[in-house]
Motif scaffolding. Structure first.
Motif, short mmCIF file in Angstrom:
data_model
loop_
_atom_site.label_atom_id
_atom_site.label_comp_id
_atom_site.label_asym_id
_atom_site.label_seq_id
_atom_site.Cartn_x
_atom_site.Cartn_y
_atom_site.Cartn_z
N GLY A 52 52.55 29.56 70.34
CA GLY A 52 52.66 29.24 71.81
C GLY A 52 51.74 28.25 72.28
N ALA A 53 51.60 28.06 73.52
CA ALA A 53 50.89 26.96 73.99
C ALA A 53 49.18 27.51 73.82
CB ALA A 53 51.15 26.62 75.35
N VAL A 54 49.11 28.72 73.69
CA VAL A 54 47.78 29.15 73.60
C VAL A 54 47.88 30.28 72.54
CG1 VAL A 54 46.80 28.77 75.94
CG2 VAL A 54 48.12 30.75 75.51
N ARG A 55 46.96 31.16 71.97
CA ARG A 55 47.05 31.97 71.15
C ARG A 55 47.97 33.11 71.27
NH1 ARG A 55 44.25 33.27 66.54
NH2 ARG A 55 43.87 35.49 66.05
N ALA A 56 48.54 33.29 70.46
CA ALA A 56 49.88 34.21 70.30
C ALA A 56 49.30 35.81 71.01
CB ALA A 56 50.50 34.40 69.20
N PRO A 57 49.98 36.26 71.77
CA PRO A 57 49.48 37.61 72.33
C PRO A 57 49.33 38.75 71.37
CG PRO A 57 51.18 36.82 73.95
CD PRO A 57 51.14 35.85 72.68
N ILE A 58 50.09 38.60 70.29
CA ILE A 58 49.94 39.87 69.26
C ILE A 58 48.78 39.48 68.64
CG2 ILE A 58 51.04 40.53 67.14
CD1 ILE A 58 52.41 41.86 69.39
N ALA A 59 48.41 38.13 68.42
CA ALA A 59 47.05 37.68 67.62
C ALA A 59 45.86 38.22 68.46
CB ALA A 59 47.03 36.24 67.39
N VAL A 60 46.20 37.99 69.86
CA VAL A 60 44.80 38.40 70.60
C VAL A 60 44.61 39.97 70.54
CG1 VAL A 60 44.03 38.82 73.17
CG2 VAL A 60 45.40 36.69 72.29
N VAL A 79 53.54 30.03 63.65
CA VAL A 79 54.56 29.19 63.36
C VAL A 79 55.60 28.60 64.66
CG1 VAL A 79 56.89 28.70 61.81
CG2 VAL A 79 54.97 30.08 61.04
N PRO A 80 55.73 27.40 64.80
CA PRO A 80 56.45 26.68 65.94
C PRO A 80 57.92 27.63 65.99
CG PRO A 80 55.55 25.02 64.83
CD PRO A 80 55.22 26.23 63.90
N ASN A 81 58.18 27.76 67.45
CA ASN A 81 59.26 28.47 67.66
C ASN A 81 60.57 27.98 66.83
OD1 ASN A 81 61.95 28.22 69.66
ND2 ASN A 81 61.14 30.29 69.96
N GLU A 82 60.80 26.71 66.80
CA GLU A 82 61.82 26.11 66.42
C GLU A 82 62.00 26.17 64.86
OE1 GLU A 82 59.72 22.68 67.71
OE2 GLU A 82 59.78 24.65 68.40
N GLN A 83 60.95 26.45 64.09
CA GLN A 83 60.83 26.77 62.84
C GLN A 83 60.80 28.15 62.20
OE1 GLN A 83 57.63 24.33 61.44
NE2 GLN A 83 58.32 22.42 62.67
N TYR A 84 60.31 28.97 63.16
CA TYR A 84 59.94 30.48 62.79
C TYR A 84 60.93 31.05 62.10
CZ TYR A 84 58.30 35.23 62.85
OH TYR A 84 57.46 36.20 62.23
N THR A 203 65.91 22.00 70.50
CA THR A 203 65.67 23.30 70.00
C THR A 203 66.55 24.20 70.04
OG1 THR A 203 63.14 22.90 70.38
CG2 THR A 203 63.93 24.92 69.88
N VAL A 204 67.19 24.85 69.08
CA VAL A 204 68.40 25.95 69.06
C VAL A 204 68.08 27.02 69.88
CG1 VAL A 204 69.53 27.33 67.84
CG2 VAL A 204 69.49 24.97 66.83
N PRO A 205 67.08 27.77 69.72
CA PRO A 205 66.69 28.87 70.65
C PRO A 205 66.71 28.74 72.02
CG PRO A 205 65.11 28.89 68.76
CD PRO A 205 65.84 27.53 68.74
N ALA A 269 57.25 23.42 72.78
CA ALA A 269 55.91 23.46 73.00
C ALA A 269 55.15 22.45 74.09
CB ALA A 269 54.94 22.60 71.57
N ASP A 270 55.82 21.66 74.69
CA ASP A 270 55.91 21.07 75.83
C ASP A 270 56.02 21.58 77.28
OD1 ASP A 270 55.02 18.77 74.09
OD2 ASP A 270 56.80 17.96 74.28
N ASN A 271 57.10 22.88 77.03
CA ASN A 271 57.25 23.39 78.12
C ASN A 271 56.33 24.01 79.08
OD1 ASN A 271 59.84 22.28 77.59
ND2 ASN A 271 60.61 24.64 77.53
N VAL A 272 55.57 24.86 78.48
CA VAL A 272 54.35 25.74 79.19
C VAL A 272 53.38 24.86 79.67
CG1 VAL A 272 52.59 27.29 78.50
CG2 VAL A 272 54.95 27.88 77.74
N PRO A 273 52.78 23.89 78.81
CA PRO A 273 51.76 22.93 79.22
C PRO A 273 52.08 22.21 80.73
CG PRO A 273 51.69 22.97 77.08
CD PRO A 273 52.88 23.63 77.47
N ASN A 274 53.13 21.74 80.62
CA ASN A 274 53.75 20.88 81.87
C ASN A 274 54.20 21.63 82.95
OD1 ASN A 274 54.21 17.92 81.22
ND2 ASN A 274 55.01 18.98 79.25
#
Length: 433
Positions: A52-60, A79-84, A203-205, A269-274
């Motif tokens: 995600g734009a910051v550390r993933a919640p599950i990783a936290v 891994v980026p959403n579109e490749q995961y 991005t497909v998803p 990856a650009d959606n959340v920061p913007n």
């Protein structure tokens, strides 16, 4: 009668996509299964999640677990959403996937639970804490061959997420109740030098999820059992007016200037920061994206709302679609440690903490009445049972959803038509059935 009934599904084995050696190099081999677990042995669990734009919640949450359980450490791969989906499936096929990894429920994505279970990649979780997190309406998202294979981690409303602070600065009133209000706000945002809605058009998803938001009121509100009807041959994508309207809305919003310039090349990856920064007022994403937005900009206020129907209808998708699975090929110590981690995540205090971090609803609270302020505008959807699990989770294979997502990009670039997209979706459905 309540509308939030599970849609029917058929489970199929989906051929694995192959990526190059560069993808395979992202992971080292997991240890082989078998043997007795040593509960006192130090363990490093490999954990794969979407970035995600910051550390993933599950990783936290994994960091917090290690603090409480020093014998367990985590090697996190984001891994980026579109490749995961493709990365995970390639790693699973190669025998070098993580011990614990993010999946979605049902059938509809490349990393969905049921095809992975049928292919033998998942450790069964029927006799673990996972079982108590499903009900009769959601159990089908993880059940194959009379076993449960994944554990849901939160309850996900599929929404638009808006920066309320940025909207108020432009005089835009949220939430929107009609499409006409959305289009009017697009002009207001443009006049203020901003974008109303970011769409990750490459991005497909994100393309697929956006169209499904539109289809919630245009297809599933009147026919919550549309998937079952499609399985039985009673309807098709091509002959359903609501699917045509949903794809036409993509083009209408583009033509109304609602999306960012170069939308067809947009990435998740650009959606959340913007949106967090107020450059865009909102974006198409699950409600959990607000968790990242708040961590980036804690001074702004955000809300998650459902996209309106043509006449203000209220219907949406919400379900425990975010899940974790355990690698069937991991070693005994890793499996035992992974199950202990999942049991810890299922404890009410930790489930609530994950939801607070992610911005989704707690898997323990589900769609209960005590909704965070972020979801106040969609409380009536839950109160009136105007929701159901995300539709593509009940589609027969990931290829149907992939066809939708790539088709939307084709629409944005002018390389295909609505009729062609729907016909291709029908062909993909029939090929998988």
């Amino acid at each position: 009668m309540p509308k939030n009934h599970p849609v029917s599904r058929r489970s199929v084995v989906v051929p694995l996509a192959l990526l190059g050696a560069s993808v395979l190099s992202l992971a080292s081999c997991s240890s082989n299964g078998g043997g007795e677990a040593d509960p006192n042995a130090p363990v490093t669990l490999r954990l794969s999640v979407e970035a995600g734009a910051v550390r993933a919640p599950i990783a936290v949450m994994a960091d917090k677990y290690s603090e409480e359980n020093p014998n367990v450490t985590f090697d996190v791969e984001e891994v980026p959403n579109e490749q995961y989906g493709e990365v995970l499936r390639t790693q699973l096929q190669g025998g070098n996937a993580s011990d614990v990894f993010y999946v979605t429920g049902g059938n509809g994505n490349p990393h969905s639970a049921l095809p992975l279970a049928e292919a033998g990649y998942l450790e069964p979780l029927t006799d673990t804490s996972a079982a108590e997190l499903y009900n009769d309406q959601t159990r089908y998202l993880s059940e194959w061959n009379d076993q449960l294979w994944t554990q849901p981690v939160d309850f996900v409303p599929i929404t638009n997420n808006y920066n309320v602070t940025a909207a108020e600065e432009l005089g835009i009133k949220l939430p929107f109740r009609t499409v006409a209000e959305v289009k009017a706000a697009c002009k207001t945002a443009q006049a203020g030098g901003k974008t109303l809605l970011r769409l990750a058009g490459s991005t497909v998803p994100n393309n697929g999820l956006t169209t499904l938001q539109f289809a919630a009121t245009r297809v599933y509100a009147d026919e919550p059992d549309w998937n079952a009807k499609r399985t039985n041959g009673e309807v098709t994508f091509a002959d359903t007016a609501g699917w045509k309207e949903s794809l036409q809305l993509i083009l209408d919003l583009r033509d109304a200037g609602c999306f960012q310039n170069g939308v067809e090349a947009g990435v998740v990856a650009d959606n959340v920061p913007n949106v967090a920064a107020g450059n865009a007022i909102g974006a198409f994403a699950p409600g959990g994206a607000v968790g990242d937005m708040r961590r980036i900009n804690p001074d702004a206020s955000f809300i998650s709302t459902a996209f309106p129907g043509d006449a203000g209808e209220e219907y949406m998708f919400a379900s425990p679609s975010n899940m974790l699975g355990i690698n069937a090929k991991s070693g005994a110590n890793e499996k035992a440690a992974a199950k202990a981690f999942l049991a810890w995540l299922a404890e009410p205090e930790n489930a609530d903490a994950l939801a607070e971090t992610s911005g989704n609803l707690s898997i323990r609270a589900g769609a209960g009445s005590a909704l965070p302020e972020q979801y106040s505008s969609i409380a009536t959807y839950f109160e009136q049972n105007n929701y159901q699990p995300l539709a593509n989770l009940g589609w027969p294979s990931p290829e149907v959803y992939n066809t939708l997502g790539t088709g939307v990009q084709g629409l944005l670039t002018g390389q295909t038509t609505i009729d062609d997209v729907l016909a291709s979706m029908d062909a993909a459905w029939d090929a998988a059935s």
